[in-house]
Design a protein around this motif. Structure first.
Motif, PDB file in Angstrom:
ATOM      1  N   ARG A  86      -7.032  -1.132   8.674  1.00  0.00           N
ATOM      2  CA  ARG A  86      -7.062  -1.770   7.358  1.00  0.00           C
ATOM      3  C   ARG A  86      -5.723  -2.387   7.008  1.00  0.00           C
ATOM      4  NH1 ARG A  86     -11.888  -1.178   5.357  1.00  0.00           N
ATOM      5  NH2 ARG A  86     -13.151   0.683   5.803  1.00  0.00           N
ATOM      6  N   ILE A  87      -4.640  -1.777   7.473  1.00  0.00           N
ATOM      7  CA  ILE A  87      -3.325  -2.383   7.255  1.00  0.00           C
ATOM      8  C   ILE A  87      -3.223  -3.700   8.012  1.00  0.00           C
ATOM      9  CG2 ILE A  87      -0.861  -2.124   7.764  1.00  0.00           C
ATOM     10  CD1 ILE A  87      -1.219   0.879   7.215  1.00  0.00           C
ATOM     11  N   ARG A  88      -3.758  -3.729   9.223  1.00  0.00           N
ATOM     12  CA  ARG A  88      -3.648  -4.929  10.053  1.00  0.00           C
ATOM     13  C   ARG A  88      -4.647  -6.019   9.661  1.00  0.00           C
ATOM     14  NH1 ARG A  88      -3.174  -4.457  16.507  1.00  0.00           N
ATOM     15  NH2 ARG A  88      -1.432  -3.178  15.753  1.00  0.00           N
ATOM     16  N   PHE A  89      -5.884  -5.617   9.372  1.00  0.00           N
ATOM     17  CA  PHE A  89      -6.944  -6.611   9.170  1.00  0.00           C
ATOM     18  C   PHE A  89      -7.481  -6.675   7.744  1.00  0.00           C
ATOM     19  CE2 PHE A  89      -7.471  -5.228  13.696  1.00  0.00           C
ATOM     20  CZ  PHE A  89      -7.015  -6.408  14.282  1.00  0.00           C
ATOM     21  N   GLY A  90      -7.008  -5.815   6.858  1.00  0.00           N
ATOM     22  CA  GLY A  90      -7.454  -5.853   5.473  1.00  0.00           C
ATOM     23  C   GLY A  90      -8.919  -5.504   5.322  1.00  0.00           C
ATOM     24  N   ALA A 138     -16.282   4.374  14.666  1.00  0.00           N
ATOM     25  CA  ALA A 138     -15.796   3.159  15.330  1.00  0.00           C
ATOM     26  C   ALA A 138     -15.308   2.190  14.265  1.00  0.00           C
ATOM     27  CB  ALA A 138     -16.896   2.520  16.158  1.00  0.00           C
ATOM     28  N   VAL A 139     -14.096   1.687  14.457  1.00  0.00           N
ATOM     29  CA  VAL A 139     -13.505   0.717  13.542  1.00  0.00           C
ATOM     30  C   VAL A 139     -13.683  -0.665  14.154  1.00  0.00           C
ATOM     31  CG1 VAL A 139     -11.413   0.074  12.297  1.00  0.00           C
ATOM     32  CG2 VAL A 139     -11.840   2.472  12.850  1.00  0.00           C
ATOM     33  N   VAL A 140     -14.357  -1.554  13.438  1.00  0.00           N
ATOM     34  CA  VAL A 140     -14.807  -2.821  14.009  1.00  0.00           C
ATOM     35  C   VAL A 140     -14.198  -3.997  13.249  1.00  0.00           C
ATOM     36  CG1 VAL A 140     -16.825  -4.193  14.652  1.00  0.00           C
ATOM     37  CG2 VAL A 140     -16.981  -1.688  14.609  1.00  0.00           C
TER      38      VAL A 140
END
Length: 481
Positions: free
Chosen positions: A368-372, A400-402
């Protein structure tokens, strides 16, 4: 003083160094390997191998306690700690020939059992030899970090290097450090019959996904381990045959802790590791360091372009599998002169508690820090896996983070989570899409089905909650003959 010239000089016979030496020699390079300690390095002799052997013994003890749920006689295990350590030693001895001096000499490697230090940018002195090499690989690993706690140097303490010489089961094992090593050894010793207290100055498993960390910490506590995290250390002392740890006040807003005293029969310091650089005399070779690690570029070259650093000393992750991965990168560059750079987005790590905790790539918070807000999370709980139900091992989940249809991370809490990490490491390494993962067919019933089920959880809202899909299906059904 005898002088040796070679193509590749490897300093350190741990996982990474052995991989470079074996690969380079078998592909035709003249290789010299230096090791002043034990062949196989930390992983074989004091790290991964002995710790997992001890954990396996502890699992056998725990299985005896849990038989009633399966209709099998239940009883308290009779633990012979000296025999457990003999099992650990036997496991090491079984694996040792693969890493032995004799095997590497049979591969054509010149093995010198001495510590080495630089005397110039291209030369290393080891024992009564001077080795001049076209390329040099530093793979000296790491040593336990001992924190500057007042009084610690005045009491007998164990580390992950020295624990394996212990033949008497600790009555009450105090552990400084709530990271993977500390918690693995805490749960294992609790299952083997010791009272165990873990003291961590920050958050236990603080590097991991908070939900996953809390699940594992709850399981470790349920094993009988007392975990005192966010607990500042004040001093350590000896009182008769006991070790006494004094903690300070507070230190964290969310937990204003009162000063406490902990007493135990043995102390294990598991507060991390630091790169083993002390003997190398890096200045003579013009090799720069940063934060006690060797500064390297994405090709693992140091500031001396003839010298590479891999594994723990390179600061890219203190894991055996990372050192092995680094070895492949260096071989491509040093032997073939081809461009070769490391990736870190697909690196797995695992904590071998029960349940285990594995992380591949980014955690949810990191993503979330990288891709918001362009991040989606697909989740599957083990309680819905039929094999897990059959085995009564339903504690845990996979997340899984997508991002843009591709997984960029996976968090796993499960029995054998480290094994399940292989599936997701493959997916991230090859940048697979969730649609490709969903096409996987797994045998039923297996724990391995969870990978496909996570992909199913990702696509379910798109298929079952979509008005468009329902409209299309309705139209097709109306017009089908």
């Amino acid at each position: 003083m005898p002088r040796i010239a070679c193509d590749i000089l490897v300093i350190g016979a741990g996982s990474g160094g052995l991989s470079v030496a074996a690969g380079a020699s078998q592909m035709g390079a003249k290789v010299v390997l230096l090791e002043g300690g034990e062949m196989g390095g930390d992983c074989l002799n004091t790290g991964c191998v002995p710790s997992k052997a001890l954990i396996a013994a502890a699992a056998m003890a725990q299985a005896q306690r849990q038989g009633a749920a399966f209709g099998v006689g239940q009883g308290a295990p009779q633990v012979d700690y000296a025999a457990v350590q003999a099992h650990v030693a036997q496991v090491i001895a079984t694996i040792a020939p693969v890493d032995s001096q004799e095997r590497f000499e049979s591969l054509g490697v010149t093995v010198l059992r001495h510590w080495g230090h630089f005397i110039s940018p291209t030369e290393v002195e080891a024992g009564d030899h001077v080795i001049r090499a076209r390329r040099i690989v530093i793979a000296t690993g790491s040593t336990p970090f001992i924190p500057p706690v007042p009084g610690l140097g005045t009491v007998p303490y164990l580390t992950s290097d020295t624990l394996w010489s212990l033949t008497e089961r600790p009555r009450h094992l105090l552990i400084l450090g709530g990271g993977p090593i500390g918690l693995e050894m805490a749960q294992a010793h609790a299952r083997l019959g010791s009272e165990v207290t873990v003291i961590e100055t920050a958050h236990a498993l603080g590097r991991d996904d908070p939900e996953a960390a809390q699940a594992v910490l709850a399981a470790v506590r349920a094993s009988g381990v007392t975990i005192q995290d966010r607990t500042p250390l004040k001093s350590v002392a000896q009182d008769g045959d006991e070790i006494v740890i004094h903690t300070g006040d507070g230190g964290f807003r969310e937990a204003a802790l009162a000063a406490r005293t902990f007493r135990g029969s043995h102390l294990l310091v598991a507060t991390g590791r630091r790169p083993a650089l002390r003997r190398l005399n890096l200045g003579a070779a013009g090799i720069e360091t940063y934060n006690e690690e060797i500064r390297v570029d994405d090709s693992l070259r140091t500031s001396n372009r003839r010298v590479y650093a891999i594994g723990d000393v390179a600061g890219k992750g203190h894991f055996t599998h990372v050192a092995g991965y680094h070895a492949g990168v260096v071989i491509r560059s040093a032997l073939f002169g081809l461009p070769s750079k490391i990736r870190t987005d697909h690196i797995p790590r695992a904590t071998y508690t029960d349940p285990e905790l594995a992380q591949i790539g980014l955690t949810e918070a990191e993503a979330r820090i990288r891709f918001g807000d362009r991040v989606e999370v697909a989740r599957f709980d083990l309680k819905h896996n039929d094999r897990a139900v059959a085995q009564r091992r339903t504690d845990g989940f996979i997340k899984a983070v997508v991002h843009k249809g591709r997984p960029v991370g996976a968090t796993i809490v499960a029995c054998d989570a480290g094994e399940h990490a292989n599936f997701w490491a493959l997916a991230l390494a090859n940048k697979l899409k969730m649609s490709q993962i969903s096409a996987t067919i797994s045998p039923y019933p297996t724990m391995g089905e969870m990978g496909k089920r996570v992909a199913g959880a990702y696509f379910s809202p798109r298929l079952f909650d979509s008005r468009t899909v329902k409209t299309v299906v309705g139209l097709v059904q109306r017009w089908l003959p």
